[in-house]
Write a protein that holds these residues in place. Structure first.
Motif, PDB file in Angstrom:
ATOM      1  N   ALA A  16      41.646  45.100  24.658  1.00  0.00           N
ATOM      2  CA  ALA A  16      41.756  45.342  26.091  1.00  0.00           C
ATOM      3  C   ALA A  16      42.886  44.523  26.691  1.00  0.00           C
ATOM      4  CB  ALA A  16      40.430  45.009  26.771  1.00  0.00           C
ATOM      5  N   ALA A  17      42.962  43.256  26.306  1.00  0.00           N
ATOM      6  CA  ALA A  17      44.035  42.398  26.820  1.00  0.00           C
ATOM      7  C   ALA A  17      45.397  42.929  26.393  1.00  0.00           C
ATOM      8  CB  ALA A  17      43.843  40.964  26.328  1.00  0.00           C
ATOM      9  N   GLY A  18      45.499  43.375  25.156  1.00  0.00           N
ATOM     10  CA  GLY A  18      46.757  43.941  24.681  1.00  0.00           C
ATOM     11  C   GLY A  18      47.178  45.161  25.481  1.00  0.00           C
ATOM     12  N   LEU A  19      46.209  46.025  25.766  1.00  0.00           N
ATOM     13  CA  LEU A  19      46.518  47.216  26.567  1.00  0.00           C
ATOM     14  C   LEU A  19      46.925  46.847  27.992  1.00  0.00           C
ATOM     15  CD1 LEU A  19      43.699  49.671  25.446  1.00  0.00           C
ATOM     16  CD2 LEU A  19      46.174  50.016  25.194  1.00  0.00           C
ATOM     17  N   ALA A  20      46.217  45.882  28.581  1.00  0.00           N
ATOM     18  CA  ALA A  20      46.566  45.457  29.942  1.00  0.00           C
ATOM     19  C   ALA A  20      47.982  44.877  29.968  1.00  0.00           C
ATOM     20  CB  ALA A  20      45.552  44.435  30.452  1.00  0.00           C
ATOM     21  N   GLY A  21      48.325  44.133  28.935  1.00  0.00           N
ATOM     22  CA  GLY A  21      49.680  43.602  28.848  1.00  0.00           C
ATOM     23  C   GLY A  21      50.717  44.702  28.758  1.00  0.00           C
ATOM     24  N   SER A  75      35.728  38.527  30.556  1.00  0.00           N
ATOM     25  CA  SER A  75      35.640  38.612  32.009  1.00  0.00           C
ATOM     26  C   SER A  75      37.025  38.423  32.636  1.00  0.00           C
ATOM     27  CB  SER A  75      34.664  37.553  32.532  1.00  0.00           C
ATOM     28  OG  SER A  75      34.618  37.587  33.929  1.00  0.00           O
ATOM     29  N   GLU A  76      37.802  37.507  32.088  1.00  0.00           N
ATOM     30  CA  GLU A  76      39.165  37.294  32.586  1.00  0.00           C
ATOM     31  C   GLU A  76      40.023  38.536  32.379  1.00  0.00           C
ATOM     32  OE1 GLU A  76      40.927  33.638  31.146  1.00  0.00           O
ATOM     33  OE2 GLU A  76      39.054  32.542  31.506  1.00  0.00           O
ATOM     34  N   VAL A  77      39.813  39.245  31.274  1.00  0.00           N
ATOM     35  CA  VAL A  77      40.558  40.490  31.035  1.00  0.00           C
ATOM     36  C   VAL A  77      40.176  41.525  32.092  1.00  0.00           C
ATOM     37  CG1 VAL A  77      40.992  42.391  29.429  1.00  0.00           C
ATOM     38  CG2 VAL A  77      40.824  40.055  28.557  1.00  0.00           C
ATOM     39  N   LEU A  78      38.890  41.629  32.403  1.00  0.00           N
ATOM     40  CA  LEU A  78      38.457  42.582  33.431  1.00  0.00           C
ATOM     41  C   LEU A  78      39.065  42.250  34.788  1.00  0.00           C
ATOM     42  CD1 LEU A  78      34.742  43.082  32.427  1.00  0.00           C
ATOM     43  CD2 LEU A  78      36.456  44.889  32.670  1.00  0.00           C
ATOM     44  N   ILE A  79      39.119  40.984  35.127  1.00  0.00           N
ATOM     45  CA  ILE A  79      39.716  40.575  36.396  1.00  0.00           C
ATOM     46  C   ILE A  79      41.213  40.903  36.398  1.00  0.00           C
ATOM     47  CG2 ILE A  79      40.297  38.552  37.811  1.00  0.00           C
ATOM     48  CD1 ILE A  79      37.496  37.417  36.885  1.00  0.00           C
ATOM     49  N   MET A  80      41.858  40.705  35.265  1.00  0.00           N
ATOM     50  CA  MET A  80      43.272  41.038  35.137  1.00  0.00           C
ATOM     51  C   MET A  80      43.482  42.549  35.322  1.00  0.00           C
ATOM     52  SD  MET A  80      45.786  40.065  31.958  1.00  0.00           S
ATOM     53  CE  MET A  80      44.657  40.803  30.809  1.00  0.00           C
ATOM     54  N   CYS A  81      42.600  43.354  34.743  1.00  0.00           N
ATOM     55  CA  CYS A  81      42.686  44.810  34.912  1.00  0.00           C
ATOM     56  C   CYS A  81      42.542  45.188  36.386  1.00  0.00           C
ATOM     57  CB  CYS A  81      41.613  45.518  34.082  1.00  0.00           C
ATOM     58  SG  CYS A  81      41.911  45.497  32.304  1.00  0.00           S
ATOM     59  N   ALA A  82      41.638  44.533  37.086  1.00  0.00           N
ATOM     60  CA  ALA A  82      41.448  44.809  38.512  1.00  0.00           C
ATOM     61  C   ALA A  82      42.714  44.473  39.303  1.00  0.00           C
ATOM     62  CB  ALA A  82      40.246  44.029  39.043  1.00  0.00           C
ATOM     63  N   ARG A  83      43.387  43.391  38.917  1.00  0.00           N
ATOM     64  CA  ARG A  83      44.661  43.032  39.573  1.00  0.00           C
ATOM     65  C   ARG A  83      45.702  44.121  39.340  1.00  0.00           C
ATOM     66  NH1 ARG A  83      46.510  37.778  37.137  1.00  0.00           N
ATOM     67  NH2 ARG A  83      48.382  38.200  38.340  1.00  0.00           N
ATOM     68  N   VAL A 126      19.355  25.680  26.545  1.00  0.00           N
ATOM     69  CA  VAL A 126      19.136  27.113  26.769  1.00  0.00           C
ATOM     70  C   VAL A 126      19.364  27.458  28.243  1.00  0.00           C
ATOM     71  CG1 VAL A 126      17.392  28.951  26.779  1.00  0.00           C
ATOM     72  CG2 VAL A 126      17.610  27.445  24.788  1.00  0.00           C
ATOM     73  N   ARG A 127      18.769  26.691  29.140  1.00  0.00           N
ATOM     74  CA  ARG A 127      18.947  26.954  30.573  1.00  0.00           C
ATOM     75  C   ARG A 127      20.426  26.829  30.972  1.00  0.00           C
ATOM     76  NH1 ARG A 127      14.247  23.923  30.912  1.00  0.00           N
ATOM     77  NH2 ARG A 127      15.352  22.098  31.710  1.00  0.00           N
ATOM     78  N   ASN A 128      21.118  25.853  30.414  1.00  0.00           N
ATOM     79  CA  ASN A 128      22.541  25.662  30.700  1.00  0.00           C
ATOM     80  C   ASN A 128      23.350  26.873  30.232  1.00  0.00           C
ATOM     81  OD1 ASN A 128      24.960  24.391  31.425  1.00  0.00           O
ATOM     82  ND2 ASN A 128      25.117  23.371  29.449  1.00  0.00           N
ATOM     83  N   LEU A 129      23.086  27.337  29.023  1.00  0.00           N
ATOM     84  CA  LEU A 129      23.820  28.493  28.489  1.00  0.00           C
ATOM     85  C   LEU A 129      23.494  29.755  29.286  1.00  0.00           C
ATOM     86  CD1 LEU A 129      23.498  27.797  24.655  1.00  0.00           C
ATOM     87  CD2 LEU A 129      25.542  27.545  26.067  1.00  0.00           C
ATOM     88  N   GLU A 130      22.220  29.934  29.637  1.00  0.00           N
ATOM     89  CA  GLU A 130      21.832  31.099  30.450  1.00  0.00           C
ATOM     90  C   GLU A 130      22.530  31.069  31.800  1.00  0.00           C
ATOM     91  OE1 GLU A 130      17.298  32.169  28.985  1.00  0.00           O
ATOM     92  OE2 GLU A 130      17.587  30.527  30.418  1.00  0.00           O
ATOM     93  N   SER A 131      22.584  29.902  32.412  1.00  0.00           N
ATOM     94  CA  SER A 131      23.228  29.752  33.712  1.00  0.00           C
ATOM     95  C   SER A 131      24.719  30.073  33.630  1.00  0.00           C
ATOM     96  CB  SER A 131      23.010  28.325  34.221  1.00  0.00           C
ATOM     97  OG  SER A 131      23.698  28.116  35.419  1.00  0.00           O
ATOM     98  N   LYS A 132      25.368  29.555  32.607  1.00  0.00           N
ATOM     99  CA  LYS A 132      26.795  29.832  32.417  1.00  0.00           C
ATOM    100  C   LYS A 132      27.034  31.320  32.189  1.00  0.00           C
ATOM    101  CE  LYS A 132      28.232  25.328  30.669  1.00  0.00           C
ATOM    102  NZ  LYS A 132      28.740  24.580  29.516  1.00  0.00           N
ATOM    103  N   LEU A 133      26.167  31.951  31.396  1.00  0.00           N
ATOM    104  CA  LEU A 133      26.325  33.375  31.120  1.00  0.00           C
ATOM    105  C   LEU A 133      26.165  34.189  32.397  1.00  0.00           C
ATOM    106  CD1 LEU A 133      26.779  35.683  29.153  1.00  0.00           C
ATOM    107  CD2 LEU A 133      24.313  35.649  28.664  1.00  0.00           C
ATOM    108  N   GLU A 134      25.160  33.875  33.193  1.00  0.00           N
ATOM    109  CA  GLU A 134      24.962  34.597  34.460  1.00  0.00           C
ATOM    110  C   GLU A 134      26.160  34.430  35.382  1.00  0.00           C
ATOM    111  OE1 GLU A 134      22.676  36.944  35.122  1.00  0.00           O
ATOM    112  OE2 GLU A 134      22.171  36.543  33.018  1.00  0.00           O
ATOM    113  N   ALA A 135      26.723  33.233  35.420  1.00  0.00           N
ATOM    114  CA  ALA A 135      27.910  32.995  36.252  1.00  0.00           C
ATOM    115  C   ALA A 135      29.079  33.855  35.775  1.00  0.00           C
ATOM    116  CB  ALA A 135      28.290  31.518  36.231  1.00  0.00           C
ATOM    117  N   ILE A 136      29.232  33.972  34.465  1.00  0.00           N
ATOM    118  CA  ILE A 136      30.312  34.805  33.917  1.00  0.00           C
ATOM    119  C   ILE A 136      30.084  36.259  34.300  1.00  0.00           C
ATOM    120  CG2 ILE A 136      31.317  35.688  31.771  1.00  0.00           C
ATOM    121  CD1 ILE A 136      30.576  32.857  30.570  1.00  0.00           C
ATOM    122  N   LEU A 137      28.856  36.724  34.119  1.00  0.00           N
ATOM    123  CA  LEU A 137      28.550  38.123  34.404  1.00  0.00           C
ATOM    124  C   LEU A 137      28.661  38.453  35.892  1.00  0.00           C
ATOM    125  CD1 LEU A 137      25.530  38.595  31.966  1.00  0.00           C
ATOM    126  CD2 LEU A 137      27.873  39.473  31.677  1.00  0.00           C
TER     127      LEU A 137
END
Length: 191
Positions: free
Chosen positions: A32-37, A123-131, A175-186
């Motif tokens: 995806a990143a390659g295509l966006a580039g 997620s960064e690739v998706l944001i780049m696509c939106a740009r 586990v709670r830390n990883l779940e929290s980070k994942l939710e923030a990414i999503l």
């Protein structure tokens, strides 16, 4: 580069059990990143579009993300190999049992953390696509759409790989830390 190509081909090898969904998801993000580039590069200098510097910055970011995600696919396979090796460790003595248990714990933690890192990159690739969607060479519309789909699939696959490993972690705080980070990414706007 040959090592990276081999990692990519291992994902497509139905007889290989060491390279799974986490690697495939990361590689989807890399594609995806390659295509966006490519879309950014083909938008440079086009009339009525953003300045070339806008697309140069996106192309540079895409190249970095592509490389990191491709490497992330290898790291995911390596994390699985660490866990597999840990389960094969001897467990005859108390010391061996402790060492084996510690190695399994460390390996399982890595199996959750690596796809979390790869999810961030997807997620960064998706944001780049939106740009890019705001202003790009429309002859590359299908390429940009494919990039979005691949990055979205990569993000969802990486998230699934984080979640599948969480029950094996014996540290509730981790586990709670990883779940929290994942939710923030999503929820970061990438998907």
């Amino acid at each position: 580069m040959d090592k990276k190509i081999n990692a990519f081909l291992k994902v497509m090898d139905a007889t290989d059990n060491s390279t799974g969904g986490g690697s495939a998801s990361s590689i989807a993000g890399a594609m995806a990143a390659g295509l966006a580039g490519m879309v950014a590069r083909l938008s440079m200098g086009k009339k009525d579009l953003a300045p070339t510097e806008h697309y140069e910055a996106i192309a540079t970011q895409a190249e970095t993300l592509c490389r990191k995600l491709f490497d992330g696919g290898s790291k995911d396979s390596e994390a699985f190999a660490v866990v597999s090796a840990a389960f094969g460790m001897p467990k005859g003595t108390d010391e061996e049992k402790m060492a084996r248990s510690r190695a399994i714990k460390d390996g399982m933690t890595r199996c959750a953390e690596v796809p979390l890192q790869n999810a961030t990159l997807c997620s960064e690739v998706l944001i780049m696509c939106a740009r890019l969607e705001k202003s790009y060479n429309t002859t590359t519309a299908s390429d940009l759409e494919c990039a979005r789909h691949l990055a979205g699939a990569g993000l969802k696959g990486c998230a699934a790989n984080v979640r599948v490993n969480l029950p094996y972690l014996k540290d509730d705080l981790l586990v709670r830390n990883l779940e929290s980070k994942l939710e923030a990414i999503l929820n970061s706007g990438g998907e």
